[in-house]
Design a protein around this motif. Structure first.
Motif, short mmCIF file in Angstrom:
data_model
loop_
_atom_site.label_atom_id
_atom_site.label_comp_id
_atom_site.label_asym_id
_atom_site.label_seq_id
_atom_site.Cartn_x
_atom_site.Cartn_y
_atom_site.Cartn_z
N MET A 156 0.84 -1.19 0.00
CA MET A 156 0.00 0.00 0.00
C MET A 156 0.88 1.24 0.00
N ASP A 158 0.71 5.23 0.34
CA ASP A 158 -0.12 6.32 0.84
C ASP A 158 0.29 7.61 0.15
N SER A 163 -4.65 6.33 -2.31
CA SER A 163 -3.76 5.23 -1.90
C SER A 163 -3.71 4.23 -3.05
N HIS A 165 -2.62 0.33 -4.35
CA HIS A 165 -2.55 -1.00 -3.77
C HIS A 165 -2.17 -2.03 -4.84
#
Length: 411
Positions: A156, A158, A163, A165
Motif C-alpha cells: 500500500m 499512501d 492510496s 494498492h
C-alpha cells in the motif's frame, strides 16, 4: 557503467523537460545482464520508472539472480534511486516451483522481505534463453518521499488523497477447479478491498490472471469472473476492469489460477476513462469475456493508460493473419495504437511491453521485431500461450502522457 551515450543528468532532464516517456539502456559492470528502462517525469517533479533486466549468459538460477540483483542495484544507484522507491517487482521464471528456494534466498525477490517492503510477484512464464529468470520493476521517485507499507499480500502506497494498492500472487487453493479457485480469489480480494473502503467496480484498475494449462482452465476463470461481475454491477452497460488472462504457472503447485491486481483508493470516477477502438477491436462481451480493452486514469499532471492483453483481432473477434506470428504482432501493435489514440497517446508513450508467445521458437523473432519498430523500449518476451490457440502472440503494457488537470489529485 554506461547508458547508451547519455549520463544520468541528461536522461532525467530530458524526461523532465519534455514530460514524455524516455527509454534508455544501461550497461552494468561485471555482470552479463541487459538493462532497459523507461522514465516519465511530470510537472509535479514526480518521476516514474519501469525497468526490464535479463541475463544474457547461461547460468544456474542462483547465479542469474545474483547477476540481476547486482545490475538492479547498479542502475538504481546510477539514477540516484533508493531501493525503497520500488513498488512492484515481477519475476518471470522458467520453473518457479523448483526455483522458489533461490527466489526466497534473495531479498529483492522474496515476497515476504520487508526491508524495504515491495510488491513481489512470481510467474512461471519462461523468458527468452539463456535467461531462466528476468525482472520487471516499477519505481516512483517523489522529491517529498513516499510512504509504503505491506498488508498481507498487498503493498500500500499512501499518497494523501489517494492510496495505491498492488496485490500479488493471490490464489484460491482451498478449492480445486479453476472456476472455484477464481471465486476464492475474488472472495479474498473483496475482503481486502472492503477493509480499505474500496470495491471492485469503483477502485480496481487492472488485473492479471495467470492460468496453469490455459487451454484447459481458462473457461473456468472467465465463467467465474463473469458471474461475479454481473452480481457486482460490472456489465456491458457499465464497465469492466482492464485485464490480462494468460498462461502462467503459479508458484503453488495446487493453484490453477493466480492473480495480481492494482487498485486506487480515493479515486473519483471522473478520473477514469474506459477505452474502446471499435474500428479495430469489438467489445469483449461479444465473445463471452468481461474485461476492458484499456483503462485510463487521470491525475493532476499525467494520465496512465493500462492496455489489456491485446492480440491480432478484428472488430468481429476473428483472428487476423492466422499462422504468421510477425504479422500478428504488427496487427496487435496496430490495435494498441488505436486504443492509445483515443486518449491522445501513441506507441511512443508506452513505458514497456509484455509479449506472450505460444511457440518458444518465436521469442527471438518477436524481440527483434520490437527492437526494429520501437527501439529501446523495455520488452519482456516470454512463453505464455494465449487463450485461443490461433493467437500466436499477445501484448500488453502501460503508457503515460502529460496532462494538466488542476481539479484532480497528484499521482
Amino acid at each position: 557503467m554506461m547508458d547508451s551515450g547519455q549520463n544520468k543528468n541528461e536522461t532525467t532532464c530530458a524526461a523532465a523537460m519534455n514530460h514524455r516517456v524516455t527509454c534508455n539502456t544501461f550497461e552494468p559492470e561485471g555482470v552479463p545482464v541487459q538493462v532497459r528502462y523507461a522514465i516519465f517525469c511530470g510537472q509535479s517533479g514526480i518521476a516514474e520508472y519501469e525497468f526490464y533486466l535479463s541475463p544474457t549468459q547461461h547460468g544456474c538460477v542462483d547465479v542469474q539472480l545474483d547477476w540481476l540483483q547486482s545490475a538492479y542495484h547498479q542502475v538504481l544507484q546510477w539514477l540516484n534511486l533508493e531501493l525503497a522507491s520500488g513498488v512492484f517487482r515481477r519475476f518471470l521464471c522458467s520453473d518457479p516451483h523448483n526455483q522458489a528456494p533461490e527466489l526466497e534466498a534473495h531479498a529483492f525477490s522474496n515476497p515476504k522481505h520487508d526491508d524495504p517492503p515491495c510488491a513481489v510477484s512470481w510467474v512461471g512464464q519462461p523468458p527468452l534463453p539463456p535467461a531462466k529468470v528476468v525482472l520487471w520493476a516499477q519505481h516512483i521517485d517523489d522529491p517529498k518521499g513516499i510512504k509504503i507499507k505491506r498488508d498481507g499480500a498487498t503493498l500500500m502506497l499512501d499518497r494523501g488523497d489517494l492510496s495505491h494498492h498492488w496485490t500479488t500472487n493471490a490464489t484460491g487453493v482451498r478449492k480445486h477447479s479453476s472456476f472455484d479457485q477464481t471465486q476464492c480469489i475474488f472472495e479474498d480480494y473483496e475482503q481486502y478491498l472492503g477493509k480499505h473502503d474500496m470495491t471492485l467496480a469503483d477502485h480496481v484498475i487492472r488485473t492479471w490472471f495467470f492460468v496453469r494449462h490455459v487451454d484447459v482452465n481458462y473457461e473456468g476463470l472467465i465463467v467465474s469472473r463473469r458471474e461475479l461481475f454481473e452480481k457486482r454491477g460490472l456489465t456491458s452497460k457499465t464497465h469492466y476492469i482492464a485485464s490480462t488472462g494468460i498462461e502462467g504457472a503459479p508458484p503453488m503447485d495446487r493453484a490453477k489460477v493466480a492473480m495480481d491486481a492494482y487498485a486506487v483508493g480515493g479515486i473519483d470516477n471522473k478520473q477514469v476513462q474506459y477505452i474502446e477502438a471499435l474500428d479495430h477491436l469489438g467489445p469483449t462481451h461479444v465473445y463471452g469475456v468481461t474485461f476492458e480493452r484499456a483503462t485510463a486514469v487521470s491525475y493532476r499532471d499525467r494520465k496512465h493508460i493500462f492496455i489489456s492483453g491485446t492480440a491480432s483481432i478484428d472488430p468481429a473477434g476473428n483472428i487476423v493473419h492466422e499462422g504468421d506470428v510477425s504479422k500478428q504482432l504488427d496487427r496487435a501493435l496496430e490495435n494498441v495504437d488505436a486504443l492509445l489514440k483515443q486518449c491522445g497517446a501513441s506507441l511512443s508513450d508506452m513505458t514497456g511491453y509484455y509479449a506472450y508467445v505460444r511457440d518458444p521458437s518465436d521469442q527471438g523473432l518477436i524481440r527483434d521485431r520490437f527492437k526494429a519498430i520501437l527501439g529501446d523500449v523495455p520488452v519482456a518476451v516470454v512463453v505464455a500461450p494465449v487463450c485461443r490457440p490461433g493467437w500466436l502472440v499477445e501484448i500488453e503494457g502501460r503508457a503515460i502522457i502529460a496532462e494538466n488537470n488542476p481539479q484532480f489529485p497528484v499521482f
